[in-house]
Design an enzyme around this catalytic site. Structure first.
Site, PDB file in Angstrom:
ATOM      1  N   TYR A 113     -36.785 -11.045 -75.629  1.00  0.00           N
ATOM      2  CA  TYR A 113     -37.614 -10.971 -74.274  1.00  0.00           C
ATOM      3  C   TYR A 113     -37.908 -12.338 -74.087  1.00  0.00           C
ATOM      4  O   TYR A 113     -37.884 -13.458 -74.636  1.00  0.00           O
ATOM      5  CB  TYR A 113     -38.963 -10.505 -74.507  1.00  0.00           C
ATOM      6  CG  TYR A 113     -39.776 -11.046 -75.654  1.00  0.00           C
ATOM      7  CD1 TYR A 113     -40.754 -12.016 -75.150  1.00  0.00           C
ATOM      8  CD2 TYR A 113     -40.048 -10.635 -76.891  1.00  0.00           C
ATOM      9  CE1 TYR A 113     -41.657 -12.505 -76.056  1.00  0.00           C
ATOM     10  CE2 TYR A 113     -40.708 -11.216 -77.740  1.00  0.00           C
ATOM     11  CZ  TYR A 113     -41.614 -12.080 -77.214  1.00  0.00           C
ATOM     12  OH  TYR A 113     -42.581 -12.818 -78.180  1.00  0.00           O
ATOM     13  N   ARG A 154     -19.628 -32.337 -34.948  1.00  0.00           N
ATOM     14  CA  ARG A 154     -20.620 -31.595 -35.727  1.00  0.00           C
ATOM     15  C   ARG A 154     -20.584 -31.820 -37.126  1.00  0.00           C
ATOM     16  O   ARG A 154     -19.426 -31.764 -37.589  1.00  0.00           O
ATOM     17  CB  ARG A 154     -20.210 -30.231 -35.307  1.00  0.00           C
ATOM     18  CG  ARG A 154     -19.994 -29.795 -33.862  1.00  0.00           C
ATOM     19  CD  ARG A 154     -19.736 -28.060 -33.737  1.00  0.00           C
ATOM     20  NE  ARG A 154     -20.844 -27.541 -34.049  1.00  0.00           N
ATOM     21  CZ  ARG A 154     -20.774 -26.083 -34.195  1.00  0.00           C
ATOM     22  NH1 ARG A 154     -19.667 -25.602 -33.906  1.00  0.00           N
ATOM     23  NH2 ARG A 154     -21.692 -25.453 -34.353  1.00  0.00           N
ATOM     24  N   HIS A 199     -37.270 -24.653 -34.408  1.00  0.00           N
ATOM     25  CA  HIS A 199     -37.136 -25.474 -35.701  1.00  0.00           C
ATOM     26  C   HIS A 199     -38.289 -25.034 -36.780  1.00  0.00           C
ATOM     27  O   HIS A 199     -38.051 -24.628 -37.756  1.00  0.00           O
ATOM     28  CB  HIS A 199     -37.510 -26.872 -35.437  1.00  0.00           C
ATOM     29  CG  HIS A 199     -37.305 -27.758 -36.395  1.00  0.00           C
ATOM     30  ND1 HIS A 199     -38.504 -27.956 -37.377  1.00  0.00           N
ATOM     31  CD2 HIS A 199     -36.449 -28.186 -37.466  1.00  0.00           C
ATOM     32  CE1 HIS A 199     -38.142 -28.909 -38.203  1.00  0.00           C
ATOM     33  NE2 HIS A 199     -36.778 -28.636 -38.473  1.00  0.00           N
ATOM     34  N   SER A 249     -41.809 -16.777 -81.719  1.00  0.00           N
ATOM     35  CA  SER A 249     -41.679 -17.079 -80.337  1.00  0.00           C
ATOM     36  C   SER A 249     -41.697 -18.497 -79.974  1.00  0.00           C
ATOM     37  O   SER A 249     -42.386 -19.325 -80.466  1.00  0.00           O
ATOM     38  CB  SER A 249     -43.102 -16.397 -79.827  1.00  0.00           C
ATOM     39  OG  SER A 249     -43.366 -16.803 -78.594  1.00  0.00           O
ATOM     40  N   MET A 277     -28.424 -32.379 -40.106  1.00  0.00           N
ATOM     41  CA  MET A 277     -27.413 -33.491 -39.585  1.00  0.00           C
ATOM     42  C   MET A 277     -27.264 -33.458 -37.995  1.00  0.00           C
ATOM     43  O   MET A 277     -27.500 -32.370 -37.493  1.00  0.00           O
ATOM     44  CB  MET A 277     -26.093 -33.169 -40.238  1.00  0.00           C
ATOM     45  CG  MET A 277     -26.224 -32.636 -41.698  1.00  0.00           C
ATOM     46  SD  MET A 277     -26.707 -34.068 -42.923  1.00  0.00           S
ATOM     47  CE  MET A 277     -25.202 -35.029 -42.695  1.00  0.00           C
ATOM     48  N   CYS A 306     -42.202 -18.094 -74.703  1.00  0.00           N
ATOM     49  CA  CYS A 306     -43.529 -17.904 -74.093  1.00  0.00           C
ATOM     50  C   CYS A 306     -44.064 -19.252 -73.444  1.00  0.00           C
ATOM     51  O   CYS A 306     -45.033 -19.360 -73.044  1.00  0.00           O
ATOM     52  CB  CYS A 306     -44.390 -17.325 -75.211  1.00  0.00           C
ATOM     53  SG  CYS A 306     -44.901 -18.680 -76.538  1.00  0.00           S
ATOM     54  N   LYS A 329     -19.859 -24.717 -41.959  1.00  0.00           N
ATOM     55  CA  LYS A 329     -19.550 -24.549 -40.316  1.00  0.00           C
ATOM     56  C   LYS A 329     -17.979 -24.512 -40.172  1.00  0.00           C
ATOM     57  O   LYS A 329     -17.601 -23.728 -39.531  1.00  0.00           O
ATOM     58  CB  LYS A 329     -20.367 -25.534 -39.610  1.00  0.00           C
ATOM     59  CG  LYS A 329     -20.312 -25.214 -38.148  1.00  0.00           C
ATOM     60  CD  LYS A 329     -21.213 -26.808 -37.733  1.00  0.00           C
ATOM     61  CE  LYS A 329     -22.533 -26.506 -37.989  1.00  0.00           C
ATOM     62  NZ  LYS A 329     -23.426 -27.683 -37.543  1.00  0.00           N
ATOM     63  N   GLY A 389     -31.110 -28.557 -38.884  1.00  0.00           N
ATOM     64  CA  GLY A 389     -31.527 -29.508 -38.413  1.00  0.00           C
ATOM     65  C   GLY A 389     -31.606 -30.848 -39.182  1.00  0.00           C
ATOM     66  O   GLY A 389     -32.119 -32.007 -38.708  1.00  0.00           O
ATOM     67  N   ARG A 439     -23.012 -17.936 -39.932  1.00  0.00           N
ATOM     68  CA  ARG A 439     -23.392 -18.121 -41.360  1.00  0.00           C
ATOM     69  C   ARG A 439     -24.322 -17.134 -41.921  1.00  0.00           C
ATOM     70  O   ARG A 439     -24.811 -16.505 -41.004  1.00  0.00           O
ATOM     71  CB  ARG A 439     -23.919 -19.467 -41.510  1.00  0.00           C
ATOM     72  CG  ARG A 439     -25.303 -19.683 -40.750  1.00  0.00           C
ATOM     73  CD  ARG A 439     -25.732 -21.039 -40.673  1.00  0.00           C
ATOM     74  NE  ARG A 439     -26.834 -21.053 -39.910  1.00  0.00           N
ATOM     75  CZ  ARG A 439     -27.269 -22.451 -39.291  1.00  0.00           C
ATOM     76  NH1 ARG A 439     -26.834 -23.479 -39.489  1.00  0.00           N
ATOM     77  NH2 ARG A 439     -28.193 -22.348 -38.384  1.00  0.00           N
TER      78      ARG A 439
HETATM   79  P1  ADP Z   1     -26.737 -27.492 -36.072  1.00  0.00           P
HETATM   80  O1  ADP Z   1     -26.072 -27.676 -37.642  1.00  0.00           O
HETATM   81  O2  ADP Z   1     -27.825 -28.425 -36.015  1.00  0.00           O
HETATM   82  O3  ADP Z   1     -26.922 -26.252 -35.759  1.00  0.00           O
HETATM   83  P2  ADP Z   1     -24.378 -27.564 -34.512  1.00  0.00           P
HETATM   84  O4  ADP Z   1     -23.194 -28.405 -34.868  1.00  0.00           O
HETATM   85  O5  ADP Z   1     -24.287 -26.263 -34.663  1.00  0.00           O
HETATM   86  O6  ADP Z   1     -25.577 -28.251 -35.303  1.00  0.00           O
HETATM   87  O7  ADP Z   1     -24.779 -28.002 -32.817  1.00  0.00           O
HETATM   88  C1  ADP Z   1     -25.762 -28.085 -32.284  1.00  0.00           C
HETATM   89  C2  ADP Z   1     -25.801 -27.215 -30.909  1.00  0.00           C
HETATM   90  O8  ADP Z   1     -24.699 -27.440 -30.165  1.00  0.00           O
HETATM   91  C3  ADP Z   1     -25.604 -25.650 -31.490  1.00  0.00           C
HETATM   92  O9  ADP Z   1     -26.429 -25.096 -30.515  1.00  0.00           O
HETATM   93  C4  ADP Z   1     -24.090 -25.445 -31.015  1.00  0.00           C
HETATM   94  O10 ADP Z   1     -24.142 -24.122 -30.835  1.00  0.00           O
HETATM   95  C5  ADP Z   1     -23.730 -26.550 -29.815  1.00  0.00           C
HETATM   96  N1  ADP Z   1     -22.386 -26.931 -29.876  1.00  0.00           N
HETATM   97  C6  ADP Z   1     -21.493 -27.397 -30.939  1.00  0.00           C
HETATM   98  N2  ADP Z   1     -20.479 -27.485 -30.669  1.00  0.00           N
HETATM   99  C7  ADP Z   1     -20.398 -27.134 -29.140  1.00  0.00           C
HETATM  100  C8  ADP Z   1     -19.259 -27.148 -28.252  1.00  0.00           C
HETATM  101  N3  ADP Z   1     -17.918 -27.508 -28.756  1.00  0.00           N
HETATM  102  N4  ADP Z   1     -19.464 -26.296 -27.208  1.00  0.00           N
HETATM  103  C9  ADP Z   1     -20.643 -26.111 -26.987  1.00  0.00           C
HETATM  104  N5  ADP Z   1     -21.701 -26.023 -27.772  1.00  0.00           N
HETATM  105  C10 ADP Z   1     -21.438 -26.637 -28.805  1.00  0.00           C
HETATM  106 MG    MG Z   2     -29.384 -28.433 -34.823  1.00  0.00          MG
HETATM  107 MG    MG Z   3     -25.574 -24.766 -35.515  1.00  0.00          MG
END
Ligand code: ADP
Ligand code: MG
Ligand code: MG
Length: 906
Positions: A884, A98, A489, A797, A109, A864, A27, A107, A371
């Protein structure tokens, strides 16, 4: 100089870049990169993954000390760019904190938004924006997230509900409203007050008001979350090492919850389920962060075409759709244009399908993440081949883009078309992750695990899923949810796992208490069968038949491309004509292991076999073997024919004899009657055959050496079948393989028997055929003395199942008692029976190949064992120079791709 721990980004500049994923996490690295290529990203900074390791080494206080100056300086930079001040009452800067590891862990962290608010700042924010609803909505979200994540209020037990959610429900109920966004400012204030009371009550402390105290709490909580249970489980499933650590990104907030011209969303540059080259995604107006993914409200589609497809699936008429659920393309055309332009730019820049997050704040678009998107196996293949055709990547890159193991999904059954016609559709949801799944309904993750352990196939049915459900999802055939969109999710995780998933089947009413599911007048209970079609979104009552998948289209093209770069061949392990045919369709160019024992087990054959084993003397054995011969010959004919024109390695009888004799009284009596001997006699023979340690007992070539007539019979059956086929014009290449050789003489003895019998047979038939005699290398001694064994054997083999067993001294049948603990304790990183132990067993393979070829340069070498279809092991085999690998039919494409990748990586 002290090492750099903090990297800033913002306003088109960045200290980091995309290549620094290891240090900044995916990220953080991409936030930096997006700045560098001119994508609008709120400013911020990233604390490196190395600091995460320091955190676990040195502890919280030391790490905060180490970071303090850099973090404060970086905050000041952000303040300057945002023209606001962190912790200020009148002009506050709010930030998000973040997490982000090297590999994306969706989902896993926890992220905290709107950090920097307190009772005074919220009033200041209200004054500054003139938008009390927004200010209080942000505040209540912050208190909840901070409470859950940093203050540990989130219940660890899935049955307990989140205390904050309980309060929201309570307030909503008292107001008689259903959705969060129907709450008024006064209600939001009530929420904050109650939230803080709950915090005080549960933690004994007041909610922190100081912005910096909040910030440090959040940063450390991200580091803590690296070791939470979900993260550990995910890492285990994906094979991510704990040492990598997570980075922390702190970033100025932009707000999607400021009213009707604000929004938040996620989008993909291509379809993550099918791979189709179609920009798509979902958004929600006046919402924040994870709202889209969390399935709180029904998200709207980004593109018009996506919106129309979605409405069609949901059965919503076009006029209703256009009015009630307009796409972003229709509702915010200007922003949409910019979004589309940037997503194209990002895909071109990264040359891969992108998964992006964005927020619109009062008509201005901001990107928050990009990503390389997770995708299904089918999408992975299609996208790689499309990118190749579109000239974005070259052939080698296309081959490297596909994870061999992901092909597994394409090899799994799909619903049988005829059966599908008669299937009763009980609901329709979104086609969140393609595939076909049939199984028994379970509602909870631990039930899924339990039922699965008991041998049931289950479909996990949930209102919506959360990271707590991972373990259950991993073992389920498929996942069905009542709520949530294509980016929920459930959908994202299922696609990552390559699991069939139908999400957002709104007609389902699920009752966790009674463990029932009601839809359109039908009630299904836990344990009832249900079927789901992840490609159409359809849900069917009961079981629906499935049929085998085919290798065609992009998949076939990919395989052809693989063959272009491969050096090592791929054969299959097959004991029946059917398996041989399946494997050929998947591209196997021969059989590397044809086991013969099962040929003795069916019907009449087992009787004759038992007679042979229980016989008093050679004479008796010969009579019995004569009865088996025609069966064996017929079996080999079938297999050779299925593999026409390809080499087939047939292994002589291997298992210990006692496996064949009846151990129950009834069976023993039957044999006594059939053979005209006493029951007692049979019993004694069975007892005499009993071994303390059959794995190391009377098996393999030890059998052939004590009962050469078995080897003779098998030689006759193999070569006799080949000769008969020759008459029919079918070309065969039989290779006779002696199992479990440890000493040159024990191989030699067998070879003599084989060659003698072959000569006799050829004389009788007045015809002959080319054949080879070789051996399995599965005893360490054979590997150690390979230059001797190769004097006799024409091919090697590697039977890496036994070789692993004997090198480690682990009984294959008994590892379950300690292997899981070894893996848990990291004494072993992986199960050596699944992944070839390159340092130990692999060295035997390497050594034996070299030694063997030193006396017989053209010695054909293959493997094998189970490892022949495991990508890392296949790559090792390539590096060692094997000719092989041989694997089960359904692993053949996987091995072919892995072999090509090995050649490219060289
Ligand atoms: P994850 O790895 O679980 O996707 P993120 O760090 O991307 O967690 O953040 C979770 C949500 O919060 C995402 O939808 C992201 O776009 C939003 N978000 C994170 N930072 C900001 C920010 N600075 N301003 C607005 N939205 C944010
Ligand atoms: Mg998330
Ligand atoms: Mg995210």
């Amino acid at each position: 100089m002290d090492k750099k721990r903090v990297y800033t980004f913002g306003n088109g500049q960045a200290e980091g870049k995309a290549e620094m994923k290891n240090l900044l996490g995916g990220k953080g690295a991409n936030l930096a990169e997006m700045n560098l290529i001119g994508v609008p990203v709120p400013p911020g900074f990233t604390i490196t993954t190395e600091v995460c390791s320091e955190y676990y080494e040195l502890g919280r206080d030391k790490v905060v000390d180490l970071l303090k100056e850099d973090v404060e300086k970086s905050v000041a930079k952000v303040e300057a760019l945002m023209k606001s001040k962190f912790g200020d009452v009148e002009n506050p800067l709010l930030v998000s904190v973040r997490s982000g590891a090297r590999a994306s862990m969706p989902g896993m962290m926890d992220t905290i938004l709107n950090l920097g608010l307190n009772d005074e700042v919220v009033e200041g924010l209200t004054r500054k924006t003139g938008n009390a609803r927004f200010a209080w909505d942000s505040y209540r979200r912050f208190v909840q997230m901070y409470g859950d994540v940093v203050l540990g209020m989130k219940p660890t037990n899935k049955e307990d509900i989140d205390p904050f959610e309980a309060i929201i429900e309570e307030v909503k109920e008292s107001k008689g409203v259903k959705l969060d966004n129907e709450l008024e400012v006064e209600d939001l204030k009530v929420l904050v007050k109650k939230f803080k009371e709950a915090v005080k009550k549960q933690t004994g402390h007041d909610f922190p008001t100081c912005a910096y105290e909040q910030l440090w709490g959040a940063i450390c909580a991200v580091f803590d979350s690296w070791m939470n249970e979900r993260a550990i489980l995910y890492r285990k499933m994906e094979g991510i090492p704990a040492e990598w650590g997570t980075a922390v990104s702190v970033q100025a907030m932009v707000f999607g919850n400021m009213g009707e011209t604000s929004a938040t969303g996620v989008c993909f540059s291509r379809d993550a389920g099918t791979g189709e080259d179609l920009f798509n995604g979902e958004y929600l107006i006046n919402a924040q962060g994870e709202d889209v993914v969390a399935g709180i409200r029904t998200p709207q589609q980004i593109t018009k075409i996506g919106s129309q497809r979605w409405a069609e699936l949901a059965g919503i008429p076009e006029d209703v759709r256009a009015a009630k659920y307009p796409s972003m393309e229709e509702a915010m055309p200007e922003i949409y244009k910019e979004l589309d332009e940037i997503q194209t730019r990002l895909e071109n820049h990264y040359r891969d399908m992108q998964d992006m997050e964005f927020t619109v704040q009062e008509g201005k678009l901001w990107f928050l993440q990009t990503r390389n998107g997770k995708r299904t196996g089918a999408a992975m293949v299609k996208i790689a081949m499309d990118l190749l055709r579109q000239g974005m990547i070259d052939e080698k890159t296309a081959l490297k883009r596909v994870e061999p193991n992901k092909l597994d999904e394409l090899l799994h059954p799909v619903f049988d078309k005829a059966a599908l016609k008669n299937a009763k559709v009980i609901a329709k949801g979104l086609p969140a992750s393609p595939g076909a799944a049939t199984g028994q309904i379970v509602f909870f993750a631990d039930d899924a695990a339990k039922w699965h352990a008991d041998g049931h196939k289950v479909v996990m049915v949930r209102i919506e899923t959360s990271p707590e459900d991972l373990a259950g999802m991993a073992v389920a055939q498929g996942i069905l949810t009542a709520r949530g969109g294509m980016t929920s999710h459930a959908a994202v995780v299922a696609r990552g796992m390559g699991k069939c998933c139908v999400s957002g089947a709104g007609a389902l009413s699920i009752d966790y208490k009674s463990r029932t599911l009601e839809v359109g007048g039908v009630t299904l209970k836990e344990g009832d069968y249900i079927s789901i079609n992840g490609s159409t979104g359809e849900v069917y009552e009961g079981k629906v038949a499935t049929r085998a998948a085919e290798l065609s289209g992009d998949f076939a093209d990919l395989m052809a491309l693989a063959d272009k770069y491969t050096r090592m061949k791929v054969r299959t392990n097959a004991d029946t004509p059917h398996d041989a045919e399946v494997a050929r369709k998947f591209g196997a160019i021969g059989i590397g292991l044809c086991r013969t024992e099962h040929m003795f087990f069916e019907g009449e054959k087992i009787k004759a076999m038992r007679e042979m084993i229980l016989a008093e003397n050679e004479e008796g054995r010969k009579i019995a073997l004569a009865k088996i011969l025609p069966y064996q010959k017929a079996d080999f004919k079938g297999i050779f024919k299925a593999m026409e024109g390809c080499p087939v390695t047939v292994r002589l009888l291997d298992p210990p004899l006692h496996e064949f004799v009846p151990h129950d009284e009834k069976g023993q009596q039957e044999m006594a009657d059939a053979m005209g001997v006493s029951f007692k006699h049979i019993q004694q023979r069975v007892e005499a055959l009993h071994e303390q340690n059959p794995m190391l007992g009377h098996r393999g070539c030890r059998l052939g050496n004590t009962y050469p007539e078995i080897t003779r019979m098998q030689t006759r059956a193999i070569l006799g079948a080949a000769l008969e086929l020759k008459k029919e014009g079918v070309e065969t290449f039989p290779e006779i393989m002696v199992p479990l050789t440890g000493l040159l003489p024990e191989f030699k003895e067998q070879e003599n028997v084989i060659r003698e019998e072959a000569a006799a047979l050829f004389a009788e038939m007045g015809d002959s055929i080319d054949y080879k005699v070789g051996t399995m290398i599965e005893i360490p001694r054979a590997a150690l003395t390979a230059e001797r064994i190769a004097q006799g054997a024409e091919f090697f083999s590697f039977g890496t199942n036994d070789l692993t067993q004997m090198t480690f001294g682990y009984s294959r049948d008994d590892v379950a008692s300690f292997l899981p603990i070894y893996l848990e304790k990291k004494i072993l990183q992986v199960d050596p029976f699944q992944v070839l132990d390159q340092n130990g067993v692999g060295q035997l393979v390497r050594m034996a190949t070299e030694k063997g070829r030193s006396v017989r340069p053209d010695l054909k070498c293959g493997i094998c064992g189970e490892h022949g279809g495991e990508p890392s092991s296949v790559k090792f085999c390539h590096r060692v120079g094997l000719n092989y690998v041989s694997c089960s039919p359904f692993r053949v494409p996987i091995a072919r791709l892995a072999a090509a990748q090995a050649a490219i990586e060289e």
